[in-house]
Design an enzyme around this catalytic site. Structure first.
Site, PDB file in Angstrom:
ATOM      1  N   CYS A  90      39.002  39.177  19.313  1.00  0.00           N
ATOM      2  CA  CYS A  90      40.440  39.137  19.005  1.00  0.00           C
ATOM      3  C   CYS A  90      40.667  38.821  17.532  1.00  0.00           C
ATOM      4  O   CYS A  90      40.332  37.726  17.062  1.00  0.00           O
ATOM      5  CB  CYS A  90      41.120  38.106  19.904  1.00  0.00           C
TER       6      CYS A  90
ATOM      7  N   CYS B  55      42.961  35.816  16.809  1.00  0.00           N
ATOM      8  CA  CYS B  55      42.232  34.588  17.173  1.00  0.00           C
ATOM      9  C   CYS B  55      41.344  34.141  16.008  1.00  0.00           C
ATOM     10  O   CYS B  55      41.305  32.962  15.652  1.00  0.00           O
ATOM     11  CB  CYS B  55      41.365  34.817  18.412  1.00  0.00           C
TER      12      CYS B  55
END
Length: 390
Positions: free
Chosen positions: A57, A60
């Site tokens: 991600c 993230c």
């Protein structure tokens, strides 16, 4: 001696002139469990901040490298929260995905000292916005109390509507579906005439066995008259396509597939006369085989999809099917099976039996699909790269 004292003084002066490293969020050690964080928070009179992330991600990674380490964020978080990061694809992560209904990354969840969820929010941001989001979502929105009322059997229509709104804001999609089904219970044949109920159906129903969905799949005309052909077609397609993905689960590194539920799903599509049933069957099998890294089963499903007489695997779909084999499969026999599949498609294009795609819908492709497939076939002819063999 005088020289040593001088060197020591210089060293002290040098060290004092170096600014201290910024102290960001003090996360619990890697491998810690959510229950450990809750226990620690209760003992220290704090709340729990959970970062639900994955290794792939992008937002993230940005939050982890640029926002969480900052002094500003650390000064705000550390006195108030016990913070923990959990990879949702490792350790207890997969079970938390199901339990906490995580559907996007990063998801940030705030719990009180009793382990009850207080609030959540999604996505990357700058430090100021992150602190603002944490602050807003640390004020109890009544979700725990509403959960207790629902679990106790409260089915008052207004309460259910309010509860669904709260769940939707918290991105709890699975629970949204459960509440939406209760709201639509007994209204399968009439909900299309009510705009509020129609919005609930369109926004939250994801279970193909829901009576409102089954009725609509068999009798779509009323809903089409209310909102149009395209939204109804897209809704039916979305539910049929996504349901098999929910039947794949992983525990302790072992991937399993609910074949009983999948058989019921296939029977339901047949009952509803779904013309794309074979596509959804093959896609479900492809998804499971990919998750399980069972490349023989993956290619069985791919070949069945390409050979189907009822649905067509277009060129771009074939290219997407090829991607996991190219990136992750080290079995050259399976790679060559895929190459054969692509070569067959290329022969059809060159002979005029098929036309290469140049666009998808209104989007023009950067190259005709025959050129893309030629590149994929060439890559598949080579042995699996070293990274795939490691």
């Amino acid at each position: 001696m005088k020289l040593f004292k001088t060197l020591a003084a210089v060293a002290a002066l040098t060290l004092s002139s170096i600014p201290a490293m910024a102290q960001g969020i003090d996360f619990m050690p890697e491998g810690s469990k959510l229950n450990d964080a809750v226990a620690k928070a209760k003992a220290e009179g704090k709340m729990v901040f959970l970062d639900c992330y994955t290794s792939w991600c992008g937002p993230c990674k940005m939050m982890s490298s640029k926002i969480f380490p900052t002094q500003e964020v650390g000064d705000f978080m550390n006195p108030r929260y016990v913070s923990i990061k959990i990879d949702m694809e490792k350790g207890e992560g997969p079970s938390l995905v199901e339990k906490l209904q995580i559907s996007a990354y990063p998801t940030f969840i705030i719990f009180n000292g009793d382990g009850e969820e207080v609030g959540r929010f999604l996505g990357g941001s700058d430090a100021a916005r992150f602190i603002d989001n944490v602050t807003k979502n640390s004020v109890d929105n009544g979700s725990a109390e509403m959960q207790k009322r629902f679990d106790a059997g409260d089915r008052d229509p207004q309460f259910l509507t309010d509860y669904l709104t709260m769940l939707s804001k918290a991105y709890k999609r699975k629970q949204c579906g459960e509440v939406a089904e209760i709201i639509l219970d007994g209204k399968a044949e009439t909900f299309a005439s009510d705009s509020v109920l129609t919005n609930i159906f369109m926004g939250h129903i994801s279970n193909p066995f829901c009576p409102a969905f089954v009725y609509t799949a068999k009798n779509p005309s009323a809903l089409i008259a209310a909102i149009g052909q395209m939204p109804v077609t897209m809704k039916l397609r979305s539910v049929w396509e996504r349901y098999p993905m929910t039947l794949v689960s992983e525990e302790n590194g072992k991937v399993s597939f609910d074949t009983v539920a999948f058989t019921r799903f296939l029977d339901l599509m047949a009952e509803c006369g779904e013309p794309e049933a074979d596509r959804y069957r093959c896609m479900g099998l492809l998804n499971y085989a990919k998750r399980a890294a069972d490349w023989n089963a993956y290619m069985d499903a791919a070949e069945a999809y390409a050979a189907s007489s009822s649905v067509d695997m277009d060129d771009m779909t074939m290219a997407r099917v090829a991607k996991p084999i190219l990136e992750d499969c080290k079995d050259q026999a399976q790679r060559l099976r895929l190459k054969t599949l692509i070569d067959t498609r290329l022969d059809q294009i060159r002979s005029g039996k098929r036309q290469a795609q140049t666009q998808i819908g209104q989007m023009k492709l950067s190259m005709p699909t025959d050129k893309l497939l030629e590149r994929l076939a060439a890559d598949l002819a080579n042995p699996a790269p070293a990274a795939a063999n490691s």
